[in-house]
Motif scaffolding. Structure first.
Motif, PDB file in Angstrom:
ATOM      1  N   GLU A 167      60.247 117.592  41.334  1.00  0.00           N
ATOM      2  CA  GLU A 167      60.261 118.927  40.749  1.00  0.00           C
ATOM      3  C   GLU A 167      59.044 119.132  39.843  1.00  0.00           C
ATOM      4  O   GLU A 167      58.438 120.200  39.806  1.00  0.00           O
ATOM      5  CB  GLU A 167      61.563 119.129  39.977  1.00  0.00           C
ATOM      6  N   THR A 191      54.838 120.409  40.484  1.00  0.00           N
ATOM      7  CA  THR A 191      54.193 121.709  40.274  1.00  0.00           C
ATOM      8  C   THR A 191      54.749 122.353  39.014  1.00  0.00           C
ATOM      9  O   THR A 191      55.877 122.047  38.608  1.00  0.00           O
ATOM     10  CB  THR A 191      54.500 122.657  41.444  1.00  0.00           C
ATOM     11  N   PRO A 192      54.001 123.264  38.394  1.00  0.00           N
ATOM     12  CA  PRO A 192      54.485 123.900  37.161  1.00  0.00           C
ATOM     13  C   PRO A 192      55.710 124.785  37.389  1.00  0.00           C
ATOM     14  O   PRO A 192      56.497 124.979  36.471  1.00  0.00           O
ATOM     15  CB  PRO A 192      53.291 124.758  36.708  1.00  0.00           C
ATOM     16  N   GLU A 193      55.878 125.332  38.595  1.00  0.00           N
ATOM     17  CA  GLU A 193      56.995 126.253  38.820  1.00  0.00           C
ATOM     18  C   GLU A 193      58.245 125.480  39.256  1.00  0.00           C
ATOM     19  O   GLU A 193      58.146 124.393  39.796  1.00  0.00           O
ATOM     20  CB  GLU A 193      56.657 127.276  39.917  1.00  0.00           C
ATOM     21  N   PRO A 194      59.422 126.096  39.033  1.00  0.00           N
ATOM     22  CA  PRO A 194      60.641 125.444  39.509  1.00  0.00           C
ATOM     23  C   PRO A 194      60.825 125.688  41.003  1.00  0.00           C
ATOM     24  O   PRO A 194      61.373 126.703  41.387  1.00  0.00           O
ATOM     25  CB  PRO A 194      61.753 126.120  38.691  1.00  0.00           C
ATOM     26  N   ASP A 195      60.344 124.763  41.857  1.00  0.00           N
ATOM     27  CA  ASP A 195      60.520 125.025  43.291  1.00  0.00           C
ATOM     28  C   ASP A 195      61.537 124.117  43.970  1.00  0.00           C
ATOM     29  O   ASP A 195      62.211 124.538  44.885  1.00  0.00           O
ATOM     30  CB  ASP A 195      59.187 124.983  44.052  1.00  0.00           C
ATOM     31  N   TYR A 217      62.212 119.831  30.344  1.00  0.00           N
ATOM     32  CA  TYR A 217      61.941 121.156  30.896  1.00  0.00           C
ATOM     33  C   TYR A 217      61.573 121.026  32.374  1.00  0.00           C
ATOM     34  O   TYR A 217      60.837 120.111  32.751  1.00  0.00           O
ATOM     35  CB  TYR A 217      60.789 121.839  30.161  1.00  0.00           C
ATOM     36  N   THR A 240      59.857 123.319  33.940  1.00  0.00           N
ATOM     37  CA  THR A 240      58.573 123.996  34.157  1.00  0.00           C
ATOM     38  C   THR A 240      57.615 123.631  33.032  1.00  0.00           C
ATOM     39  O   THR A 240      58.038 123.127  31.985  1.00  0.00           O
ATOM     40  CB  THR A 240      58.765 125.514  34.152  1.00  0.00           C
ATOM     41  N   TYR A 241      56.306 123.900  33.275  1.00  0.00           N
ATOM     42  CA  TYR A 241      55.324 123.594  32.232  1.00  0.00           C
ATOM     43  C   TYR A 241      54.052 124.399  32.508  1.00  0.00           C
ATOM     44  O   TYR A 241      53.832 124.859  33.636  1.00  0.00           O
ATOM     45  CB  TYR A 241      55.023 122.095  32.203  1.00  0.00           C
ATOM     46  N   GLN A 251      49.289 119.938  34.785  1.00  0.00           N
ATOM     47  CA  GLN A 251      49.675 119.534  36.142  1.00  0.00           C
ATOM     48  C   GLN A 251      49.040 118.218  36.599  1.00  0.00           C
ATOM     49  O   GLN A 251      49.713 117.385  37.207  1.00  0.00           O
ATOM     50  CB  GLN A 251      49.365 120.630  37.164  1.00  0.00           C
TER      51      GLN A 251
END
Ligand SMILES: [Cu+2]
Lengths: 215, 537
Positions: free
Chosen positions: B55, B58-62, B450, B452-453, B458
């Motif tokens: 997870e 990448t910075p996004e929650p994918d 968290y 995301t970041y 990254q």
């Protein structure tokens, strides 16, 4: 008297060299278990200390609504029951097994009386609404934080009562085993260990009583 | 060396059938039973660690949404701490070896030993059920007031961990009594193998600290069920009190994880440098010292929780004392290695990895014990890096060293050395790549927990995830060759390492009774001044 060197195969598990070593192990095991139990209660005592420090006056007020008479009678019951339990191994040693059994039955009766009185007391508190946290509705003491005293009171006496209940069952098993002659003067370790547990539960009460009723 | 008499079966073949295992009172079989569960839990916790790392690629929650991420890190933390690290070494290798190392036939209370395995299994099942059917989002620390108000299903996990704690207490009790009452004649305290000392210190912590954890978990559970208000500010309670009680256990719990593995290190380093310990006494002192000081340093988790400055200062200084005792041990190990006849082998590679990691983890531990610096690093990846260096870097390396050192002792077969050393190097390298970036991330301000970041983090996160995949390959390698060795590995013989540890004075794998004749340990443990390996009894 040391039983070092005797090989009483009837009682000795094979991984112990001697019956004496097995006895020592049993006692040390019980002491270690009681240390664990003490630390379990210590958690609650620590919480009590913290809130007592923060709400000293309030705890003092709340104690005025405790039933000191019932608490004192209960203390008396436990001290006497402990004496009876302490006498049982001596009676067994003197080969008076039925006396030992009777002593245990006496202690069981007192333990049950303690629990009944405790229940009566809890009933009074519940009736008055002196209950923990969200259930608190005690009209005589409407101060913020007052419910904490009752939270601690119910937690501490509740945990203690649970231990009493276990203690009563332990003593009952011991009484049955004495009657069936599966505990004898030759190897009375089970009786000694049960006694240690009972005394421990009593000693805890000897700390709870002043903390909750007197000071 | 006398060959094992063919007519005496080993503990593995003494009885047959699954049922004979499930009702065994043999400490060796119970150790193996624990090993099975612990490895299973480890695989599960590791799987979720990979999910987290995936997870964070990448910075996004994918891959995982925020809630799923919260559940996954709780799962990872709860499983790794409560179901793997705390029981890992004592219940497996401790159970198997402690009685042999003191020349006893079994632990003091064999039935209790089996009972504690069932407790552990039951607690594990309840915890896992809680984690999977509802899942909690509190993290493994259950901080109030979040844990008392969170809508997720915290209760079964609290109950499961409580039961596991009880099992841990019973194991500790059993070990303490065994060490006190079942040592072979002539085996004085200062002649006990260093692994036994480590287990003894650990057992004391288990017995004295775990009940506090039990109590505090119970209080959170009661709070959730009945709303008693003990940690509820609205009713006059204090949520920080929870943290004090929790860390009173959970800081010493770090030593429940690390002390036994330090004992493993002492054994392995002596065996593979073929030298007496540089100072037996100093290692014992370090063990007892850590066990003792560990009880008085819990407040370093609350530097930013409104603790008084004087309190924080005292807790910080006491925490640094742990580093002194640890470095005494590290220097003693290095002193033992110095001018030894080093035998390169998988256990030794893990031991060297351990030394490197505890050095790093210990140094950063002193750093976060410094109150002013911790204000910056608190709740960041710096802390995550620090405790993974101790709990994974050190404790896990110790576990793997033990697994590779005592595998032939336990199962009588040998794994191939080349792949084992290869996997060890891969794991150590993968670990560094995974967790070194965490220090940098934390220092740059990346908070923990968290999904995301911001995009500038990254590159380091990608490095960390890449390292985690190396770790995964390393563990798959271990699983592969150990399963192969279990089935087809060449017979190891009684003492393949020619070790002078007491445990090698019995056959490998040992007979059900451990020794065929009562053993006599005439020499100090780890005594390499004499050339020949110990006689097999
Ligand atoms: Cu800590």
């Amino acid at each position: 008297m040391s039983t070092e060197g005797t090989h009483t195969g009837k009682f000795r598990a094979e991984h112990f060299g001697t019956l004496g070593a097995q006895k020592d192990a049993a006692h040390l095991g019980m002491w270690t278990f009681l240390a664990t139990e003490l630390l379990l209660f210590t958690g609650l005592f620590a919480v009590y200390a913290v809130y007592r420090w923060a709400y000293g006056g309030l705890f003092h007020e709340a104690q005025k609504h405790m039933d000191v008479l019932l608490g004192t009678v209960n203390t008396f019951l436990l001290v006497v029951s402990s004496t009876l339990v302490a006498l049982a191994p001596r009676a067994l040693e003197a080969k008076r097994t039925h006396v030992a059994t009777l002593l245990l039955l006496g202690a069981i009766a007192m333990g049950l009386a303690f629990l009944v009185l405790k229940g009566v007391e809890w009933g009074h508190h519940a009736h008055e609404g002196a209950l923990p946290g969200q259930w608190y509705a005690f009209e005589k003491l409407r101060v913020p934080g007052a419910s904490l005293f009752y939270t601690l009171y119910f937690l501490m006496t509740g945990l203690h009562a649970l231990h009493m209940l276990i203690g009563v069952v332990v003593l009952a098993v011991l009484a049955v085993r004495l009657r069936r002659r599966t505990i004898t003067a030759e190897y009375p370790v089970a009786l000694e260990l049960g006694g240690m547990y009972w005394h421990f539960v009593d000693i805890i009460w000897l700390f709870l009583y002043p903390l909750l009723y007197l000071a | 060396m006398s060959p094992p008499p063919a007519e005496v079966p080993s503990y593995l073949t003494a009885e047959a059938g699954l049922w004979s295992w499930l009702r065994t009172k043999d400490h060796k079989r119970i150790g193996v039973l624990y090993l099975v569960l612990v490895l299973l839990f480890f695989a599960l916790g590791g799987f979720f660690a990979l999910a987290l790392r995936l997870e964070l690629l990448t910075p996004e929650p994918d891959v995982l949404g925020p809630m799923a991420y919260n559940r996954a890190f709780t799962l990872h933390g709860v499983i790794m701490v409560w179901l793997f690290l705390i029981p890992s070494v004592p219940t497996t290798f401790g159970n198997f070896l402690l009685p042999i190392m003191v020349g006893a036939r079994d632990v003091a209370f064999p039935r209790l030993n089996l009972f504690s395995w069932y407790l552990f299994a039951a607690g594990g099942v309840i915890t896992l059920w809680g984690l999977f059917q509802g899942g909690a989002d509190t993290g493994w620390t259950f901080y109030t007031p979040y844990s008392t108000t969170s809508g997720t299903d915290v209760l079964p996990i609290l109950v499961g961990v409580f039961i596991i704690g009880f099992s841990s207490i019973l194991t500790g009790l059993n070990f303490i009594v065994t060490v006190h009452t079942l040592r072979a004649p002539g085996l004085t305290w200062m002649r006990m193998p260093l692994f036994v000392w480590a287990l003894y210190g650990t057992s004391l912590i288990q017995v004295l600290a775990t009940p506090i954890l039990g109590m505090v978990l119970l209080l959170v559970a009661v709070e959730r069920v009945a709303g008693i208000g003990l940690f509820d500010v609205g009713r006059g309670g204090d949520p920080v009190l929870f943290q004090h009680l929790f860390w009173f256990y959970s800081h010493p719990a770090v030593y429940i994880m690390i002390l036994p593995t330090m004992g493993v290190l002492s054994e392995v380093i002596c065996a593979f440098s073929r030298k007496n310990p540089f100072s037996y006494r100093m290692i014992v002192l370090g063990t007892v010292g850590i066990a003792f000081v560990g009880f008085f340093s819990w407040g370093h988790h609350m530097f930013v929780a409104g603790q008084s400055v004087a309190g924080s200062g005292a807790f910080g200084a006491l925490s640094m004392l742990v580093a002194i005792f640890t470095s005494i041990k590290v220097f003693t190990w290095i002193g033992t290695l110095y001018r030894g006849s080093i035998v390169l082998s998988a256990p030794l590679v893990y031991a060297l990895g351990f030394i490197f990691f505890i050095f790093f983890g210990g140094m950063t531990g002193v750093a976060v014990a410094t109150t002013s610096a911790d204000v910056h690093w608190h709740d960041t990846y710096f802390v995550v890096g620090h405790f993974h260096y101790i709990m994974v870097g050190s404790a896990l390396m110790g576990f793997l060293a033990a697994l590779h050192y005592w595998f032939p002792k336990m199962f009588g077969r040998m794994y191939p050395s080349g792949p084992a050393i290869g996997s060890a190097v891969l794991i150590i390298f993968g670990f560094i790549v995974t967790f070194l970036p965490h220090f940098l991330l934390g220092n740059m301000g990346m908070p923990r927990r968290y999904a995301t970041y911001p995009a500038e983090f990254q590159a380091l996160h990608v490095a960390s995830t890449a390292g985690a995949s190396l770790l995964a390959y390393g563990f798959l390698g271990i699983a592969g060759y150990l399963v192969w060795a279990l089935v087809k590995g060449p017979l190891a013989g009684d003492n393949p390492w020619r070790s002078h540890g007491y445990e090698w004075a019995s056959h490998s794998p040992p007979p059900a009774a451990n020794f065929l004749t009562p053993p006599e340990f005439e020499r100090e443990p780890h005594d390499y001044t004499v050339v020949e390996a110990p006689r097999v009894y």
